[in-house]
Scaffold this motif. Structure first.
Motif, PDB file in Angstrom:
ATOM      1  N   MET A 188     -73.167 -66.026  34.855  1.00  0.00           N
ATOM      2  CA  MET A 188     -72.193 -66.750  35.783  1.00  0.00           C
ATOM      3  C   MET A 188     -70.711 -66.491  35.462  1.00  0.00           C
ATOM      4  SD  MET A 188     -71.667 -68.271  38.509  1.00  0.00           S
ATOM      5  CE  MET A 188     -73.333 -68.427  39.073  1.00  0.00           C
ATOM      6  N   PHE A 189     -70.601 -66.639  34.077  1.00  0.00           N
ATOM      7  CA  PHE A 189     -68.999 -66.508  33.393  1.00  0.00           C
ATOM      8  C   PHE A 189     -68.421 -65.059  34.008  1.00  0.00           C
ATOM      9  CE2 PHE A 189     -66.387 -64.650  30.216  1.00  0.00           C
ATOM     10  CZ  PHE A 189     -65.178 -65.529  30.176  1.00  0.00           C
ATOM     11  N   GLY A 190     -69.492 -64.077  33.962  1.00  0.00           N
ATOM     12  CA  GLY A 190     -68.987 -62.641  34.388  1.00  0.00           C
ATOM     13  C   GLY A 190     -68.458 -62.531  35.703  1.00  0.00           C
ATOM     14  N   VAL A 226     -63.828 -73.219  33.525  1.00  0.00           N
ATOM     15  CA  VAL A 226     -62.875 -73.228  32.734  1.00  0.00           C
ATOM     16  C   VAL A 226     -62.621 -72.199  31.772  1.00  0.00           C
ATOM     17  CG1 VAL A 226     -61.760 -74.677  30.613  1.00  0.00           C
ATOM     18  CG2 VAL A 226     -63.187 -76.060  32.665  1.00  0.00           C
ATOM     19  N   PHE A 227     -63.466 -71.497  31.254  1.00  0.00           N
ATOM     20  CA  PHE A 227     -63.382 -70.407  30.538  1.00  0.00           C
ATOM     21  C   PHE A 227     -63.044 -69.095  31.120  1.00  0.00           C
ATOM     22  CE2 PHE A 227     -65.936 -72.285  26.707  1.00  0.00           C
ATOM     23  CZ  PHE A 227     -65.078 -73.054  26.537  1.00  0.00           C
ATOM     24  N   SER A 228     -63.479 -68.937  32.418  1.00  0.00           N
ATOM     25  CA  SER A 228     -63.056 -67.961  33.168  1.00  0.00           C
ATOM     26  C   SER A 228     -61.634 -67.890  33.433  1.00  0.00           C
ATOM     27  CB  SER A 228     -64.077 -67.725  34.435  1.00  0.00           C
ATOM     28  OG  SER A 228     -63.873 -68.870  35.272  1.00  0.00           O
ATOM     29  N   ARG A 229     -61.068 -69.023  33.709  1.00  0.00           N
ATOM     30  CA  ARG A 229     -59.768 -69.329  34.060  1.00  0.00           C
ATOM     31  C   ARG A 229     -58.886 -69.175  33.039  1.00  0.00           C
ATOM     32  NH1 ARG A 229     -60.232 -73.191  38.574  1.00  0.00           N
ATOM     33  NH2 ARG A 229     -61.065 -71.886  40.276  1.00  0.00           N
ATOM     34  N   LEU A 230     -59.301 -69.693  31.870  1.00  0.00           N
ATOM     35  CA  LEU A 230     -58.679 -69.495  30.503  1.00  0.00           C
ATOM     36  C   LEU A 230     -58.574 -67.872  30.033  1.00  0.00           C
ATOM     37  CD1 LEU A 230     -59.886 -72.486  28.157  1.00  0.00           C
ATOM     38  CD2 LEU A 230     -57.860 -72.343  29.496  1.00  0.00           C
ATOM     39  N   ALA A 231     -59.586 -67.250  30.338  1.00  0.00           N
ATOM     40  CA  ALA A 231     -59.803 -65.868  30.135  1.00  0.00           C
ATOM     41  C   ALA A 231     -58.728 -65.185  30.891  1.00  0.00           C
ATOM     42  CB  ALA A 231     -61.252 -65.362  30.353  1.00  0.00           C
ATOM     43  N   ASP A 232     -58.536 -65.515  32.245  1.00  0.00           N
ATOM     44  CA  ASP A 232     -57.519 -65.135  32.999  1.00  0.00           C
ATOM     45  C   ASP A 232     -55.953 -65.343  32.345  1.00  0.00           C
ATOM     46  OD1 ASP A 232     -56.132 -64.148  35.022  1.00  0.00           O
ATOM     47  OD2 ASP A 232     -56.310 -66.213  35.984  1.00  0.00           O
ATOM     48  N   ALA A 233     -55.799 -66.383  31.854  1.00  0.00           N
ATOM     49  CA  ALA A 233     -54.446 -67.139  31.304  1.00  0.00           C
ATOM     50  C   ALA A 233     -54.311 -66.145  29.915  1.00  0.00           C
ATOM     51  CB  ALA A 233     -54.581 -68.442  30.972  1.00  0.00           C
ATOM     52  N   TYR A 234     -55.446 -65.679  29.092  1.00  0.00           N
ATOM     53  CA  TYR A 234     -55.310 -65.063  27.858  1.00  0.00           C
ATOM     54  C   TYR A 234     -54.890 -63.762  28.237  1.00  0.00           C
ATOM     55  CZ  TYR A 234     -56.625 -62.625  23.629  1.00  0.00           C
ATOM     56  OH  TYR A 234     -56.691 -61.517  22.686  1.00  0.00           O
ATOM     57  N   LYS A 270     -64.800 -61.984  37.222  1.00  0.00           N
ATOM     58  CA  LYS A 270     -64.521 -60.971  38.052  1.00  0.00           C
ATOM     59  C   LYS A 270     -63.806 -61.306  39.453  1.00  0.00           C
ATOM     60  CE  LYS A 270     -67.397 -57.264  40.315  1.00  0.00           C
ATOM     61  NZ  LYS A 270     -68.662 -56.905  40.546  1.00  0.00           N
ATOM     62  N   LYS A 271     -64.177 -62.555  39.658  1.00  0.00           N
ATOM     63  CA  LYS A 271     -63.459 -63.223  40.908  1.00  0.00           C
ATOM     64  C   LYS A 271     -61.978 -63.285  40.570  1.00  0.00           C
ATOM     65  CE  LYS A 271     -63.234 -67.509  41.564  1.00  0.00           C
ATOM     66  NZ  LYS A 271     -61.903 -68.009  41.983  1.00  0.00           N
ATOM     67  N   GLU A 272     -61.808 -63.968  39.274  1.00  0.00           N
ATOM     68  CA  GLU A 272     -60.531 -64.152  38.904  1.00  0.00           C
ATOM     69  C   GLU A 272     -59.471 -63.067  38.726  1.00  0.00           C
ATOM     70  OE1 GLU A 272     -58.828 -67.151  37.863  1.00  0.00           O
ATOM     71  OE2 GLU A 272     -60.584 -68.262  38.623  1.00  0.00           O
ATOM     72  N   PHE A 273     -60.153 -61.760  38.342  1.00  0.00           N
ATOM     73  CA  PHE A 273     -59.606 -60.738  38.108  1.00  0.00           C
ATOM     74  C   PHE A 273     -59.034 -60.021  39.378  1.00  0.00           C
ATOM     75  CE2 PHE A 273     -61.127 -59.714  33.776  1.00  0.00           C
ATOM     76  CZ  PHE A 273     -60.124 -60.641  33.003  1.00  0.00           C
ATOM     77  N   PHE A 274     -60.103 -59.843  40.389  1.00  0.00           N
ATOM     78  CA  PHE A 274     -59.815 -59.528  41.696  1.00  0.00           C
ATOM     79  C   PHE A 274     -58.853 -60.260  42.596  1.00  0.00           C
ATOM     80  CE2 PHE A 274     -60.816 -59.454  46.355  1.00  0.00           C
ATOM     81  CZ  PHE A 274     -60.893 -58.057  46.491  1.00  0.00           C
ATOM     82  N   GLU A 275     -58.639 -61.646  42.256  1.00  0.00           N
ATOM     83  CA  GLU A 275     -57.613 -62.296  42.801  1.00  0.00           C
ATOM     84  C   GLU A 275     -56.440 -61.909  42.192  1.00  0.00           C
ATOM     85  OE1 GLU A 275     -59.324 -66.261  43.093  1.00  0.00           O
ATOM     86  OE2 GLU A 275     -57.289 -67.021  42.957  1.00  0.00           O
ATOM     87  N   ILE A 276     -56.069 -61.572  40.936  1.00  0.00           N
ATOM     88  CA  ILE A 276     -54.835 -61.254  40.346  1.00  0.00           C
ATOM     89  C   ILE A 276     -54.439 -59.982  41.018  1.00  0.00           C
ATOM     90  CG2 ILE A 276     -53.751 -60.670  38.024  1.00  0.00           C
ATOM     91  CD1 ILE A 276     -55.455 -62.611  36.825  1.00  0.00           C
ATOM     92  N   PHE A 277     -55.470 -59.029  41.172  1.00  0.00           N
ATOM     93  CA  PHE A 277     -55.142 -57.712  41.593  1.00  0.00           C
ATOM     94  C   PHE A 277     -55.351 -57.398  43.079  1.00  0.00           C
ATOM     95  CE2 PHE A 277     -55.673 -57.327  36.670  1.00  0.00           C
ATOM     96  CZ  PHE A 277     -54.297 -56.702  36.646  1.00  0.00           C
ATOM     97  N   ARG A 278     -55.499 -58.442  43.727  1.00  0.00           N
ATOM     98  CA  ARG A 278     -56.144 -58.199  44.806  1.00  0.00           C
ATOM     99  C   ARG A 278     -55.237 -57.428  45.931  1.00  0.00           C
ATOM    100  NH1 ARG A 278     -55.857 -60.920  50.140  1.00  0.00           N
ATOM    101  NH2 ARG A 278     -57.943 -61.427  50.960  1.00  0.00           N
TER     102      ARG A 278
END
Lengths: 235, 531
Positions: free
Chosen positions: B1-3, B114-122, B7-15
């Motif tokens: 699920m984290f993955g 939380v960790f997927s969002r933190l990974a995004d910030a990192y 993926k969703k977070e990254f897609f959003e950043i580079f949408r």
């Protein structure tokens, strides 16, 4: 009042609306029904001038929405299926903003806001930010904003979704009153019982094509609107 | 699920790189590649600037056997940039995402969210730190020679630097979130808290930077002193050189700090996100409203949007607060440093004034309020489009917002500079007028970008404010016209003098501004109504 002729709109290869023609006269409440993805919202957005269409004409009181959108928009009001309003404004600020755009004099807008907000029991919440509103409250605010300039034509996409029974009743009364005063209503709905009781005319759309339109009696005959709708869907 | 969430977070950043908003469809592989090449080019440009700094410093310090000092300085710069890039993102990305309720209602653990969002910030912090630190490692390896120890040391230090940037960003995000839950005037307090944090951070950084500069100049003398007095800085620098024990100590300490921070963020997440906050019920008092013109109503709406969002104010309007500080600095310190600056450029007639005007114009580009203004309409764009408002008025209001919030501080600062600068009357007048014209240009240019590159579907308002292609273009676009000023001076300035050169540039700028404004009135208005 509203004349849609041969309206066609495609998304890629898919025809969302296919050669659709409808006439809505003054004093009519016109219901627009169809399954999800039938083309109702696309038709409505094309009619109010927020979406380009491929071919056909849309005229409001004889004025083309394409040629003179500003003049048309002064006469109409629109309420979308999901009223995303300005969350950063309070209810009263939003209503005053809309009133400013339609150049409604201060004393007139004050009276109208008072009247409609009281009817929808929203007066006490007008000072609150819209972000704190429930879906139903936003819907009520969108209805008040739509009625604030007393439009000749109101176009609504699923207006009863989220409204409590009392608010739905008030909206129906407002719709009838507007039509009795020479206005017209064009709205989409999935609530067939409401359409059956409220509408003077109804149009059924299926896969972008108009499959049946006319007065309620012409469309449903002795059957219920639900039976007719399901029958047409099955074809 | 984290993955999946990641993926969703990254897609959003580079949408914007994958999805064409205008055509409402995914981009072709070639277009995606082109967008990524464009992004990489910008990052490489940044990296090149910092590579220059590293290049000028590395060999001298290595010759003096002070490689650790080189890494301390470059590491410090990398931390600053990493923090700058991610510090304002953590709060909105973690706590204000529109899909928080949706995700929490699904069978997804809070930890994964939380960790997927933190990974995004990192990642964001690491990306920007990397533009400084990766070239620094490469330059070090070039001079010191490639060895396994040096390569691993560089990589470990980079990981530690990105962790420091991450921890600082998380702490600010957490502090702002806690404040927001407890206060009423959230927007302004958030802005003030963020500025306070930033002010303190930069105060400490510049103090440390002053010390480091002095140290670099007297490297050998201070080298031993640092080892004694600021041993942590010494240890920090030695990581890059591959000092195993120091690397382990720092890595262990940062891992522990990261674990604690992540634990705090995780445990508090649900409470903060589900909190309704403190807000007194505003009692509605019926009164007669003042009638406004359509333009005034739309401008007021834009003002409300800007002041309601701390992210908007911090990301796009920080210049309004910082530009006047430059003016005050010029008044207080200008008489001592401006003559020195002028003396340094005395062999090139007029270049001093042209450079000052260029710097003031550059200040004006700090604000890009207009750039995300169309995107921020988001799903409520139907309101403007369905009402009888000329779209040209809407765009004028968006541009005007940026102009007002930039022109006033620019006017103040240019007047301050023209008071203290030793120049002719004509030059003094142009120092005030040309940056104002440039401010107008910047406002219309950013409005142009707003219409041409909108991102209307977002789950977090940070996306159109900081991570869209439009923001990148509006950051670098006005610089192109400043380069034109440089070229103009290089070609003509020597012969015709600074005043005619600046007058010519002002006219050129005005002409471009009028042309873009004309486009906005016609084609831009049409494009807006078709969004």
């Amino acid at each position: 009042m509203l004349k849609i002729e041969h309206l066609t709109k495609t998304y890629g290869d898919k025809k969302a609306v296919d050669d659709l023609s409808l006439h809505i006269h003054k004093g009519e409440i016109y219901g627009f029904i169809g399954h999800n993805g039938a083309g109702k919202t696309t038709t409505i957005k094309s009619v109010i001038g927020i979406q380009q269409f491929d071919s056909g004409t849309v005229t409001i009181d004889g004025i083309s929405i394409r040629r003179d959108p500003m003049k048309c928009k002064k006469e109409i009001a629109y309420i979308p299926d999901n009223p995303d309003l300005y969350d950063f404004m309070s209810g009263i600020k939003y209503l005053n903003f809309v009133a400013d755009v339609y150049r409604i004099p201060a004393d007139v807008r004050k009276e109208r806001i008072h009247r409609y907000a009281e009817a929808f029991e929203l007066t006490n919440d007008l000072g609150q930010p819209i972000s704190a509103y429930s879906h139903g409250m936003k819907q009520k605010l969108a209805i008040i904003a739509a009625w604030i300039h007393e439009p000749k034509l109101v176009i609504m996409d699923e207006p009863f979704v989220g409204l409590d029974p009392k608010a739905a009743h008030i909206l129906k009364e407002m719709m009838r009153e507007l039509c009795d005063n020479g206005g017209a209503i064009f709205f989409s709905t999935h609530v067939l019982e409401v359409a059956e009781k409220l509408c003077d005319k109804v149009a059924i759309i299926n896969h972008g094509k108009l499959v049946k339109a006319g007065t309620m009696d012409e469309v449903k005959g002795d059957d219920s609107l639900e039976e007719v709708f399901l029958e047409l869907e099955a074809v | 699920m984290f993955g999946t969430l990641l993926k969703k977070e990254f897609f959003e950043i580079f949408r914007v790189y994958f999805y064409n908003e205008k055509k409402n469809k995914m981009r072709s592989k070639a277009a995606v590649a082109a967008w990524f090449i464009f992004y990489a080019a910008i990052m490489l440009l940044f990296a090149g600037i910092f590579a220059g700094v590293a290049f000028s410093m590395c060999k001298g310090l290595l010759d003096a056997r002070l490689g650790w000092m080189y890494y301390t300085v470059m590491g410090g710069i990398a931390v600053v940039l990493g923090v700058f890039a991610s510090v304002f993102n953590t709060y909105p990305r973690l706590y204000l995402a529109k899909d928080n309720n949706l995700l929490l209602s699904m069978p997804i653990s809070v930890k994964d969210i939380v960790f997927s969002r933190l990974a995004d910030a990192y990642l964001l912090g690491a990306l920007y730190s990397g533009t400084v630190f990766i070239p620094s490692i490469l330059i070090y390896l070039y001079y010191a020679g490639v060895s396994a120890k040096a390569v691993i040391g560089g990589i470990v230090m980079f990981l530690i630097i990105s962790a420091i940037a991450f921890v600082l960003s998380c702490l600010l995000g957490y502090a702002v979130a806690k404040i927001s839950v407890k206060i009423k005037k959230k927007s302004f307090v958030t802005v003030l808290a963020s500025l306070l944090f930033f002010g303190l951070y930069y105060f400490c950084y510049f103090k440390a930077s002053d010390v480091l500069q002095d140290v670099v100049l007297n490297a050998v003398l201070y080298g031993e002193k640092i080892k004694g007095g600021a041993y942590l800085l010494y240890m920090f620098g030695t990581i890059g050189e591959g000092h195993i024990a120091n690397s382990l100590i720092y890595a262990g300490a940062m891992a522990t700090i990261c674990y604690i921070v992540a634990k705090v963020m995780l445990n508090s997440f649900l409470g903060i996100v589900t909190s309704t906050g403190k807000a007194d019920r505003v009692k509605y008092v019926e009164k007669t409203a003042k009638e406004r013109t359509v333009f005034a109503a739309v401008l007021s709406k834009e003002f409300g949007r800007f002041t309601s969002s701390p992210n908007y104010m911090l990301s796009c309007g920080l210049g309004t607060l910082l530009i006047p500080i430059v003016g005050v600095l010029a008044l207080v310190k200008g008489s001592s440093f401006l003559p020195v600056f002028k003396e340094m450029l005395s062999d090139r007639q007029g270049v001093f004034v042209v450079l000052i005007v260029g710097a003031l114009c550059l200040l004006a580009t700090m604000n890009d309020i207009a750039t995300p203004s169309v995107s921020l309409e988001g799903k409520s764009i139907w309101i403007m489009q369905s009402m009888p408002i000329d779209p040209a008025i809407i765009l004028r209001a968006k541009g005007m917002m940026q102009f007002i919030f930039t022109a006033v501080p620019i006017l103040f600062t240019t007047i301050c500079v023209s008071i203290v600068i030793d120049a002719t009357i004509a030059d003094k007048i142009l120092i005030v007028i040309v940056p104002l014209i440039f401010t107008a240009f910047s406002a219309v240019f950013n409005t142009f970008i707003a219409v041409k590159m909108p991102v209307l579907s977002w789950t977090n308002e940070i996306a159109p404010m900081k991570q869209s292609g439009g923001v990148a273009v509006s950051l670098f676009g006005p610089d192109a016209i400043l380069i034109a000023l440089g070229v103009l001076y290089y070609l003509l300035g020597y012969r015709i003098g600074s005043a005619p050169c600046l007058m010519f540039f002002g006219c050129l700028c005005s002409l471009v501004t009028v042309m873009i404004a004309g486009w906005l009135r016609n084609k831009g208005a049409k494009a807006y109504s078709n969004l």
